[in-house]
Design an enzyme around this catalytic site. Structure first.
Site, PDB file in Angstrom:
ATOM      1  N   CYS A 299       3.150  13.063  -4.966  1.00  0.00           N
ATOM      2  CA  CYS A 299       2.350  13.711  -3.923  1.00  0.00           C
ATOM      3  C   CYS A 299       2.657  15.195  -3.762  1.00  0.00           C
ATOM      4  O   CYS A 299       1.744  16.038  -3.768  1.00  0.00           O
ATOM      5  CB  CYS A 299       2.513  12.966  -2.598  1.00  0.00           C
ATOM      6  SG  CYS A 299       4.173  13.046  -1.866  1.00  0.00           S
ATOM      7  N   HIS A 347       5.098  12.038   2.654  1.00  0.00           N
ATOM      8  CA  HIS A 347       3.854  12.045   1.881  1.00  0.00           C
ATOM      9  C   HIS A 347       3.022  13.246   2.302  1.00  0.00           C
ATOM     10  O   HIS A 347       3.088  13.699   3.447  1.00  0.00           O
ATOM     11  CB  HIS A 347       3.062  10.756   2.083  1.00  0.00           C
ATOM     12  CG  HIS A 347       1.885  10.642   1.163  1.00  0.00           C
ATOM     13  ND1 HIS A 347       2.023  10.527  -0.204  1.00  0.00           N
ATOM     14  CD2 HIS A 347       0.540  10.682   1.399  1.00  0.00           C
ATOM     15  CE1 HIS A 347       0.822  10.459  -0.768  1.00  0.00           C
ATOM     16  NE2 HIS A 347      -0.094  10.569   0.182  1.00  0.00           N
ATOM     17  N   HIS A 359      -5.098  13.408  -2.853  1.00  0.00           N
ATOM     18  CA  HIS A 359      -3.651  13.168  -2.893  1.00  0.00           C
ATOM     19  C   HIS A 359      -3.300  12.199  -4.009  1.00  0.00           C
ATOM     20  O   HIS A 359      -4.166  11.538  -4.586  1.00  0.00           O
ATOM     21  CB  HIS A 359      -3.142  12.635  -1.545  1.00  0.00           C
ATOM     22  CG  HIS A 359      -3.586  11.234  -1.217  1.00  0.00           C
ATOM     23  ND1 HIS A 359      -2.813  10.341  -0.493  1.00  0.00           N
ATOM     24  CD2 HIS A 359      -4.734  10.559  -1.498  1.00  0.00           C
ATOM     25  CE1 HIS A 359      -3.459   9.200  -0.338  1.00  0.00           C
ATOM     26  NE2 HIS A 359      -4.620   9.304  -0.937  1.00  0.00           N
TER      27      HIS A 359
END
Length: 387
Positions: A299, A347, A359
């Site tokens: 990420c 994240h 993402h």
């Protein structure tokens, strides 16, 4: 992605990023999921489907958290290795200078030996164990010529600096070893969590997997609805800003402004377009923990690479990226902003507008476009506009 949110402690969320409409939507989401799934435990003592789903989700979240720790340890190890290499090169150069100084002293000792004058004097310095030993021999210094004294001074200086750099190199090597140990630990943790998650999923029957897929579909439908609601709110805010700008422009002083405290500058918009274009080009590439491209990403690796394409250097980990800009409310998120998730900030995705982001979700998935509410509204930690 399975729901795996932790209880929030008061004060951890950035003030102002939640809205009443979205909070209501979150409650609706919970109600829908409760109606969809069966939480009753099985007769054979096996965990319920919800328990399995939560456990798998938790494991993936823990794996992602360990991934960010791995990224941090990897970055620290690289910096420490570079420092060690620099120090070792410095030590080698200083050792050579020390040897040169020793040879010069040796030449004086040899000359004194040939003439029979002061044989022990210069040789004494060659036998000294420490610079302090040299300085203590004042009587020898008194019998030396000016050039000899310069040679001794140079030798003492080189010896002192070399010893200091050797100590620094030793300490840096010890720190490097610790960083490498942290790296190994984080790597092992990631691998263990992923293995556990895969084993849990492997035990499910085809029917159970189908039911999980249905639950996930419901979640994504609700996430899309929340994204649409956010897009509506943002559109209304934009209209209000434009109306205010028109009214200001018609005022007698003509000094009105169309901007707000959280409105990005035109230059930001240009950079954001480049970052989003890069991220969009990565859609379909696999999530691989610790990866920074070009064939795969985790990420934070994706967001770092996207903004690098726009000429902005972001830190490597989510822990650092969250501090690399200005925090804004979710309701005022603009394309290019970074959206961070969970209390431990493990994240991140890049906002593209209308409640959507690009993402790299988790192991086993691919870079994709998705609602920022993919794991529920309460999973959103904050939105940051890169500096």
């Amino acid at each position: 992605m399975a729901s795996h949110r932790k209880s929030r402690t008061p004060g951890t969320r950035v003030a102002g990023i939640r809205t009443p409409a979205l909070a209501t939507a979150a409650l609706t989401s919970v109600a829908l999921l409760s109606q969809t799934a069966t939480a009753a435990p099985t007769d054979d003592g096996k965990p319920s489907l919800e328990e399995v789903e939560k456990k798998v989700g938790d494991l993936y979240r823990q794996a992602e958290s360990a991934t960010e720790k791995y990224n941090a340890a990897k970055e620290q190890t690289a910096k420490q290795r570079k420092r060690v290499d620099t120090l070792l090169d410095d030590v080698a150069q200083r050792t050579q200078k020390l040897n040169d100084a020793r040879e010069e002293l040796g030449s004086y000792a040899a000359a004194q030996y040939r003439t029979g004058a002061g044989v022990p004097d210069t040789a004494t310095f060659l036998l000294a164990d420490t610079p302090q030993d040299v300085f203590d021999q004042r009587q020898v210094m008194d019998r030396m010529t000016g050039r000899q004294k310069e040679a001794v001074d140079d030798y003492v200086t080189q010896q002192s600096e070399t010893m200091k750099k050797r100590q620094e190199a030793t300490e840096s090597l010890r720190t490097l070893t610790e960083s490498q140990d942290d790296l190994k630990t984080a790597k092992a943790t990631v691998q263990k969590k992923l293995t556990d998650a895969r084993e849990l999923m492997a035990r499910l029957t085809a029917e159970e997997k189908a039911r999980l897929a249905a639950i996930e579909k419901k979640k994504q439908e609700e996430a899309a609805r929340q994204a649409a609601e956010l897009a509506r709110q943002q559109a209304e805010q934009q209209q209000a800003r434009e109306e205010a700008a028109r009214q200001d422009a018609g005022g007698s002083d003509g000094t009105g402004s169309s901007g707000t405290a959280t409105s990005p500058s035109p230059s930001y918009g240009t950079k954001a377009e480049k970052a989003i274009a890069f991220a969009r080009a990565q859609i379909g590439k696999p999530y691989v923990w610790g990866a920074t491209g070009p064939g795969s990403y985790d990420c934070s690796g994706l967001t770092q690479a996207a903004w690098k394409a726009a000429g902005v250097a972001l830190p490597r980990t989510t822990y650092d990226q969250v501090n690399a800009g200005t925090t804004v409310p979710v309701s005022q998120a603009q394309p290019g902003d970074l959206v961070f998730f969970y209390d431990d900030v493990t994240h991140v995705g890049i906002y593209i507008g209308n409640g959507m982001m690009i993402h790299a979700p988790k192991p086993g998935t691919y870079v994709r476009e998705e609602s920022i509410f993919y794991d529920g509204e309460s999973s959103v930690h904050s939105v940051v506009r890169p500096a």
